[in-house]
Motif scaffolding. Structure first.
Motif, PDB file in Angstrom:
ATOM      1  N   ASP A 147       7.471   4.344  -5.400  1.00  0.00           N
ATOM      2  CA  ASP A 147       8.158   5.400  -6.137  1.00  0.00           C
ATOM      3  C   ASP A 147       9.673   5.250  -6.024  1.00  0.00           C
ATOM      4  N   GLU A 151       8.386   0.734 -10.490  1.00  0.00           N
ATOM      5  CA  GLU A 151       7.324  -0.268 -10.641  1.00  0.00           C
ATOM      6  C   GLU A 151       7.867  -1.685 -10.773  1.00  0.00           C
ATOM      7  N   GLU A 205       0.806  -1.217   0.000  1.00  0.00           N
ATOM      8  CA  GLU A 205       0.000   0.000   0.000  1.00  0.00           C
ATOM      9  C   GLU A 205       0.845   1.275   0.000  1.00  0.00           C
ATOM     10  N   SER A 206       2.161   1.134  -0.070  1.00  0.00           N
ATOM     11  CA  SER A 206       3.041   2.294   0.070  1.00  0.00           C
ATOM     12  C   SER A 206       3.353   2.939  -1.275  1.00  0.00           C
ATOM     13  N   GLU A 207       2.854   4.143  -1.464  1.00  0.00           N
ATOM     14  CA  GLU A 207       3.193   4.892  -2.676  1.00  0.00           C
ATOM     15  C   GLU A 207       4.655   5.314  -2.653  1.00  0.00           C
TER      16      GLU A 207
END
Length: 446
Positions: free
Chosen positions: A409, A413, A403-405
């Motif tokens: 980043d 990806e 769930e960690s953006e």
């Protein structure tokens, strides 16, 4: 061709180097190696060495398998354990796509991207790791089903004629022979457990050094008829092996973490960097503690910190502020104590640096420090003081990381997805196993 490349080619010829090993890592930090003939090195500098990336964990999808390994001439070293005849050398590689662009799946490139971001903000990142490991009689288990350590010594013990003492002397000499400066070495708290601390270097050089360190330690152990293990927690009742790492940011020649007269002489930059690490630590714990066994170290007792906290000289805290040289501003630093010695150093340092930079960018506020032994507090006291726990298992860590953006980043990806896939597979394989504990506990009564 630049001067560094010319130096490498000249050294290969003058030293009659017969094999040039090109090193890089997969997504979990497993060292990969290919031996190159000396005549092919110049071409590898110019064009890279092609290989099938889809056969290396996390480097390429099957439809984009062609990759290039381009050696970094600044990392050239003769490998002393190979002897003086038919000498062997090594260089770390950057992984490129066929069009010459840095591969998004290369762990070394992940760290280089974060270092470039730090440079854009005016910072250079320096790191200093304290690497623990166990020295065992072999990789075979004893009659009791446990690993067999080479001694029963403890923290800082001096054992005349001891195997570990001779081992450390040889290992340190070998490390220095490949250009890795050692600060000190000693016996750690567990039987057969040792620690060797490397001197400060920039974060990329440190990560390269850690990969070389593991190889040197393994090679020297074999030379002395022992086995070295970086497993985070090989013994239930003895301490795990961590890789506490000291961080500092410099702006030119000035330590950006130092502010004379401030509490613990910590600058606003340092406090924001620390706040970033603490806020995002649960999100990146799967990277700094990437194996099922890592959580036995975090939650199995001993000195491993498992709650979000910081403190001045508080060894129970996740982040510690050392003050060995209070009047020397250049030595101002912080120490992250959660990482274990089996982590992929490129990815681990990338997420720690990225989280710290996020704290600086967003102006995070550092919560109050901890003065008490956090482990001795009650659960209610820890909650009241804001000392939330790190993930309790690899499964929990993966769920938080998903769930960690920020971690997505930092890693990019492809590395993000490949790493998570690898860790999910680890957990799924582990949870299907019936352990010795379950059989001893339940077979006779259920």
């Amino acid at each position: 061709m630049n001067r560094q490349q010319e130096f490498v080619l000249r050294t290969i010829e003058e030293r009659d180097v017969r094999f040039v090993r090109l090193w890089f890592t997969d997504v979990v930090g497993q060292l990969k190696s290919v031996a190159l003939a000396p005549a092919e090195v110049e071409g590898a500098f110019e064009e890279g060495l092609g290989f099938d990336g889809s056969s290396v964990e996390g480097l390429a999808r099957i439809f984009e398998s062609d990759l290039l390994a381009q050696p970094d001439p600044a990392t050239f070293q003769i490998l002393p354990w190979r002897g003086d005849e038919e000498q062997t050398s090594r260089m770390f590689c950057d992984i490129l796509t066929p069009d010459g662009q840095p591969s998004a799946a290369d762990p070394r490139n992940v760290l280089k991207r974060q270092l470039a971001k730090a440079a854009d903000m005016g910072f250079t990142c320096y790191t200093h790791p304290e690497i623990e490991f166990y020295l065992l009689k072999s990789d075979e288990l004893g009659e009791d089903g446990q690993p067999v350590p080479v001694d029963q010594a403890g923290y800082f013990d001096h054992v005349p004629g001891g195997v570990a003492q001779d081992f450390r002397r040889t290992a340190v000499s070998m490390l220095e022979a490949v250009g890795i400066s050692v600060e000190f070495s000693h016996h750690e708290a567990g039987p057969g457990q040792n620690e060797i601390d490397l001197r400060y270097a920039d974060a990329l050089q440190t990560a390269d050094n850690i990969m070389t360190f593991r190889t040197v330690v393994k090679e020297v152990a074999l030379m002395t008829n022992c086995y070295a293990s970086f497993m985070p927690k090989p013994f239930s009742h003895h301490p795990g092996s961590g890789m506490h790492t000291h961080f500092s940011l410099f702006e030119g020649d000035s330590n950006a973490f130092f502010q004379a007269g401030a509490e613990f002489q910590l600058s606003t930059t340092a406090r924001q960097f620390m706040a970033g690490i603490l806020r995002h630590a649960p999100e990146f714990t799967a990277v700094t503690n990437q194996f099922v066994n890592s959580y036995k170290r975090l939650w199995g007792g001993g000195e491993a910190p498992s709650y979000l906290s910081w403190g001045h000289n508080n060894r129970s805290a996740l982040l510690r502020v050392p003050l060995y040289k209070p009047n020397k501003g250049q030595s101002a630093r912080i120490e992250y104590r959660g990482i274990d010695s089996a982590a992929n150093p490129y990815l681990a340092y990338a997420v720690l640096l990225g989280a710290g930079l996020k704290g600086i960018e967003e102006g995070y506020e550092l919560p109050p420090g901890a003065e008490d032994d956090i482990e001795s507090l009650s659960a209610a006291e820890r909650r009241a003081m804001g000392h939330d726990p790190l993930p309790a298992s690899l499964h929990d860590a993966v769920r938080v990381m998903e769930e960690s953006e920020l971690v997505a980043d930092i890693l990019g990806e492809q590395v993000f997805e490949n790493f998570l896939r690898n860790k999910r597979a680890d957990w799924n394989e582990y949870r299907q196993q019936v352990t010795r504990f379950e059989l001893q506990k339940n077979l006779g009564i259920l």
